[in-house]
Write a protein that holds these residues in place. Structure first.
Motif, short mmCIF file in Angstrom:
data_model
loop_
_atom_site.label_atom_id
_atom_site.label_comp_id
_atom_site.label_asym_id
_atom_site.label_seq_id
_atom_site.Cartn_x
_atom_site.Cartn_y
_atom_site.Cartn_z
N GLU B 329 42.84 -72.84 -27.55
CA GLU B 329 44.31 -72.27 -27.32
C GLU B 329 44.95 -71.18 -27.30
O GLU B 329 46.04 -70.46 -26.71
CB GLU B 329 45.21 -73.76 -27.42
CG GLU B 329 45.14 -74.58 -26.75
CD GLU B 329 45.73 -74.88 -25.29
OE1 GLU B 329 46.59 -74.56 -25.02
OE2 GLU B 329 45.26 -75.27 -23.83
N ILE B 330 44.57 -70.77 -28.22
CA ILE B 330 44.91 -68.80 -28.23
C ILE B 330 44.26 -68.31 -27.42
O ILE B 330 45.18 -67.57 -27.29
CB ILE B 330 44.53 -68.81 -30.20
CG1 ILE B 330 45.07 -69.84 -31.01
CG2 ILE B 330 44.46 -67.37 -30.31
CD1 ILE B 330 44.64 -69.84 -32.68
N ALA B 331 43.16 -68.69 -26.98
CA ALA B 331 42.95 -67.62 -25.76
C ALA B 331 44.08 -67.79 -24.59
O ALA B 331 43.88 -66.42 -24.04
CB ALA B 331 41.02 -68.00 -25.85
N TYR B 345 38.01 -58.12 -16.87
CA TYR B 345 36.50 -58.89 -17.33
C TYR B 345 35.87 -57.35 -17.59
O TYR B 345 35.90 -56.76 -16.89
CB TYR B 345 36.66 -59.42 -16.77
CG TYR B 345 35.39 -60.19 -17.48
CD1 TYR B 345 35.72 -60.83 -19.20
CD2 TYR B 345 33.62 -61.27 -17.08
CE1 TYR B 345 34.87 -61.66 -19.93
CE2 TYR B 345 33.22 -61.75 -17.72
CZ TYR B 345 33.34 -61.94 -19.38
OH TYR B 345 32.14 -62.90 -20.47
N GLU B 346 35.64 -56.94 -18.62
CA GLU B 346 34.03 -56.72 -19.48
C GLU B 346 34.22 -54.90 -19.39
O GLU B 346 33.72 -54.53 -20.36
CB GLU B 346 33.02 -56.51 -17.62
CG GLU B 346 32.44 -58.14 -18.05
CD GLU B 346 31.02 -58.91 -16.64
OE1 GLU B 346 31.35 -57.73 -15.91
OE2 GLU B 346 30.10 -59.47 -18.07
N ARG B 352 41.61 -54.55 -21.61
CA ARG B 352 42.60 -54.87 -23.00
C ARG B 352 42.04 -55.59 -23.82
O ARG B 352 41.09 -56.89 -23.57
CB ARG B 352 43.41 -55.69 -22.77
CG ARG B 352 45.52 -55.06 -22.04
CD ARG B 352 45.35 -53.56 -22.94
NE ARG B 352 46.54 -53.47 -22.29
CZ ARG B 352 47.24 -52.55 -20.83
NH1 ARG B 352 46.10 -52.51 -20.16
NH2 ARG B 352 47.81 -52.12 -21.09
N SER B 353 41.54 -55.11 -25.65
CA SER B 353 40.68 -55.50 -26.24
C SER B 353 39.24 -55.99 -25.64
O SER B 353 38.62 -57.06 -26.47
CB SER B 353 41.03 -57.34 -26.66
OG SER B 353 42.66 -57.59 -26.62
N GLY B 354 39.00 -55.32 -24.64
CA GLY B 354 37.52 -55.70 -24.17
C GLY B 354 37.56 -56.75 -23.93
O GLY B 354 36.03 -56.71 -23.90
N GLY B 355 38.40 -57.28 -23.24
CA GLY B 355 37.98 -58.12 -22.69
C GLY B 355 37.45 -58.94 -23.32
O GLY B 355 37.00 -60.42 -21.99
N THR B 356 37.74 -59.33 -24.42
CA THR B 356 37.54 -60.33 -25.00
C THR B 356 37.76 -61.92 -24.96
O THR B 356 37.81 -63.05 -25.33
CB THR B 356 37.11 -60.28 -26.80
OG1 THR B 356 37.05 -61.08 -27.78
CG2 THR B 356 38.70 -59.75 -27.67
N TRP B 357 39.60 -61.86 -24.92
CA TRP B 357 40.13 -63.34 -24.84
C TRP B 357 39.64 -64.01 -23.82
O TRP B 357 39.54 -65.23 -24.05
CB TRP B 357 41.71 -63.08 -24.69
CG TRP B 357 42.08 -62.09 -26.06
CD1 TRP B 357 42.27 -60.70 -25.85
CD2 TRP B 357 42.44 -63.41 -26.78
NE1 TRP B 357 42.90 -61.09 -27.07
CE2 TRP B 357 43.63 -61.47 -28.13
CE3 TRP B 357 42.14 -63.89 -27.03
CZ2 TRP B 357 43.66 -62.15 -29.44
CZ3 TRP B 357 42.22 -64.13 -29.01
CH2 TRP B 357 43.21 -63.16 -29.96
#
Lengths: 346, 397
Positions: B329-331, B345-346, B352-357
């Protein structure tokens, strides 16, 4: 490190539960809900004898000097039995008026009602103003007004005042929850007996106690749903052996159990004056509103059609939780307060 | 209620904090890649020698040899998080196989495996799930047929992370096809270099191969690799799974993610307005914060139960279900808050944030399913936590 209830706290809660099991049966709650004053007096008498009034008053003022966590345990037990009680109002008044009305509260001479709805929401012309040292205006959905000697009322400028109940005009406001009464309170030039500007901790305590009431009521609903699911048979099996039913029960428990820990943590934070205390209490108010609503609906569904009937009486818990959700601030307002208290709102 | 620590623990915290600060230059960085990278091995060795990794593993097996102390373990984890330095090595060998071996292995097995495993010199993978045995793990069919002092293994495993890198596998195989399904299983270990083993990467929805399929064709392995006893593998596996469930749903990791999300919402703007200033997004953030605080408090309750030697009950049973869902849910909120840019993505300029979310929103769904699905968790909560009846078994046709 020890994140658990103390021996004293467990004893406090267990002994109160014992009193409530004897004196707050569903049968009696039903009678109180239709206005049977005699039955209400029996329950009130038992709780008075238990000493609820003095719990939150400092020892120096003749009370027991207990804290927010103790108060939450008491309120949880009351919620579990959907018992009407002045305890929440008394605890909040004792905290708000510390050093001003302590002795009267501890002795039971002053019985407080709360008229604090307008701290969160003013509507329909409500709001009490202080002009020339006198209070005038009205407050909606005041709690514990029946039998009160004093009313703790918030004015529109942020101060809270104690007034004599004799100076207030009161009209019943009928809510879905008949286990407790609510009133519209009208003041017309009432004299404040004491006045304070409450710290964030006081409203936080009030909201946390509402959350604790929901915790107890929701736990009762889970217990009833699980017991029913283990007994009721359909298709030749107890329905609790069907995953569809079992998972509903698991979801309720999975949401409520961490919520209990949140209440403990928020209460403890208030007790040790941790700066996160009021923020956590507001989060707890909002969170228990959400979890409580989920449990109220789900536990009713586990009971099938019977859950909808007056016969089983589950609706007393459902409605108690429904009222608590809005009382002293909606979940959205509590979350907004939590955001403000941690500096996320500019 | 007492959330403060005794002075001896505060002193221990200061000691850990100083050790990490003074030796930060020894820590591997993101550039030190690979499982047996020399810098990573050296860091692990340093951590063990200083009681910051393999802390309670006995000295004779290469560990630090300290008495178990839940609070000290907690302090070490907190200090690693605070320092931002890479923590002790984890993985299935260290987190699952070693505790199992300490409980049920022979002296020779402990001597052979524990030291190299905890030092990161021996990598393990876990051969449990099969294409036909997921939630119903005991239905596994990979067979092991006796051949003198060896078994001949045939079958396949799935969801085997690190199979490509692993030196060894701990594996569940069916040694008695005629016994009841829980009673014919054996827990056995053998080298991944044994002839007849094929590893195929299993690409998942994240676009990478976080897991593998492993195929066994007439794989001949010595019986000395059996842990505990033949046909007792189910009991051994249950000991291991207890260790795995403890790894998923850690509330401190969830808290760290929430803080990342708050930081993102404070810095990121849309139409010139910070995301945190959007009341609808902020309301959702506060909802999640309440759940994070609840899971943290729940974690404190579990720690207290363990300190007192009490079972954690419902508080413990709900962690995997609630914790994994909360991470997901946080993601989801982070992606919604980023809006259209949240779908990137990627790589790329606007990422943003390296696509980590997005990566987490996919990978965390895998964790909701893996390690005991959400539905299996609900069965466990209902049956063990609420004492509800089990599903009646289907009569055999």
């Amino acid at each position: 490190m020890e994140f658990a209830l103390s021996e004293d706290q467990r004893m406090l809660q267990d002994s109160l539960k014992g009193v409530l099991n004897e004196t707050a049966s569903l049968d009696r709650i039903r009678k109180i809900a239709v206005g049977d004053a005699g039955e209400a007096a029996i329950l009130d008498g038992a709780l008075t004898e238990f000493g609820l009034a003095a719990l939150m008053v400092p020892e120096a003022a003749g009370g027991l000097g207990l804290g927010a966590l103790d108060a939450c345990l008491v309120q949880e037990a009351l919620g579990y039995n959907v018992a009407p009680s002045r305890f929440l109002a008394t605890a909040v008044a004792a905290k708000a008026l510390a050093g001003k009305a302590d002795l009267l509260i501890a002795s039971g001479e002053a019985k407080f009602a709360l008229a604090l709805t307008e701290v969160s929401s003013r509507r329909d012309g409500a709001g009490v103003e202080l002009k020339g040292g006198k209070l005038s205006g009205k407050s909606l959905l005041a709690q514990s007004v029946d039998g009160a000697t004093h009313i703790l009322v918030a004015d529109t400028a942020g101060a809270w005042h104690s007034v004599s109940a004799m100076d207030a005009g009161v009209t019943v406001m009928q809510t879905i929850d008949r286990t407790r009464t609510f009133h519209e309170v009208t003041l017309d030039g009432a004299e404040p007996l004491a006045s304070v500007t409450p710290a964030a901790e006081v409203l936080a305590l009030a909201r946390l106690l509402v959350a604790a009431d929901t915790l107890g009521a929701a736990q009762a609903m889970i217990d009833k749903a699980v017991a029913y699911a283990k007994e009721r048979q359909q298709f030749g099996r107890v329905i609790g052996s069907f995953q569809a039913v079992k998972h509903m029960c698991a979801e309720m428990a999975a949401k409520l159990e961490p919520a209990r820990a949140l209440i403990w943590h928020a209460a403890h934070a208030l007790d040790i004056a941790d700066e996160e205390g009021p923020m956590m209490a507001n989060l707890a108010k909002a969170h228990l509103a959400e979890v409580g609503t989920f449990v109220a609906r789900t536990a009713t569904e586990v009971h099938g059609g019977m859950g909808f009937t007056d016969l089983v009486g589950l609706h007393y818990w459902y409605k108690r939780i429904g009222v608590n959700r809005q009382l002293l601030g909606s979940p959205e307002q509590a979350r907004q307060a939590a955001a403000e208290l941690q500096g996320l709102v500019v | 209620m007492k959330l403060t620590l005794d002075p001896q623990y505060e002193a221990f915290r200061a000691e850990v904090s100083q050790t990490l600060a003074k030796n930060a230059h020894l820590a591997p960085t993101a550039d030190d890649k690979g499982y047996k990278n020399p810098k990573r091995l050296a860091w692990q060795k340093f951590l063990i020698e200083n009681g910051l990794a393999a802390r309670t593993i006995p000295k004779e097996y290469g560990g630090y040899g300290a008495e178990p102390d839940i609070l000290k373990a907690r302090i070490i984890a907190e200090e690693f998080a605070r320092s931002g330095l890479p923590g002790p090595m984890a993985g299935q060998g260290i987190s699952m196989f070693v505790p199992t071996l300490l409980e049920l292995g022979t002296e020779a097995q402990k001597q052979a495996y524990i030291r190299p495993t905890i030092h990161g010199e021996m990598i393990w993978c876990q051969g449990y799930s099969e294409p036909g045995a997921g939630s119903d793990l005991a239905a596994l069919r990979t067979s092991a047929v006796e051949d003198g002092d060896h078994y001949i293994i045939n079958g396949s495993k799935i969801w085997t992370s690190t199979a490509k890198q692993a030196d060894m596998i701990f594996c569940l195989v069916r040694t008695d096809p005629n016994a009841k399904k829980h009673e014919g299983i054996t827990y056995i270990t053998f080298p991944m270099s044994t002839p007849g083993i094929e590893v195929r990467p299993l690409v998942d929805m994240t676009g990478t191969a976080n897991f593998n399929e492993v195929f066994f064709t007439d794989v001949r392995v010595p019986k000395s690799g059996v842990i505990f006893a033949p046909n007792k593998g189910w009991q051994v596996a249950n000991a291991t799974l207890t260790h795995e469930r403890g790894m998923l749903g850690d509330p401190n990791a969830t808290k760290a993610r929430l803080l990342e999300l708050i930081a993102l919402m404070k810095t990121e703007t849309v139409n010139g307005e910070r995301l945190i200033d959007n009341p609808m997004l902020r309301d959702r953030l506060m909802k999640l914060q309440a759940e994070v605080y609840a899971m943290q408090a729940n974690g404190l309750r579990i720690t207290t139960s363990r300190l007192q030697g009490q079972p954690a009950g419902l508080a413990g049973l709900v962690v995997k279900l609630q914790g994994c869902d909360l991470n997901h849910e946080i993601a989801r909120l982070a992606i919604d808050a980023l809006g259209e840019l949240g779908i990137l993505y990627e790589e790329g300029e606007h990422l943003r944030s390296g696509g980590t979310w997005q990566w987490r929103y996919m990978y965390d769904l895998g964790l909701i399913i893996g390690g005991g699905t959400a539905q299996i968790q609900k069965n466990i909560i209902a049956e063990r936590g609420l004492d509800m009846p089990r599903e009646p078994k289907l009569a055999k046709a």
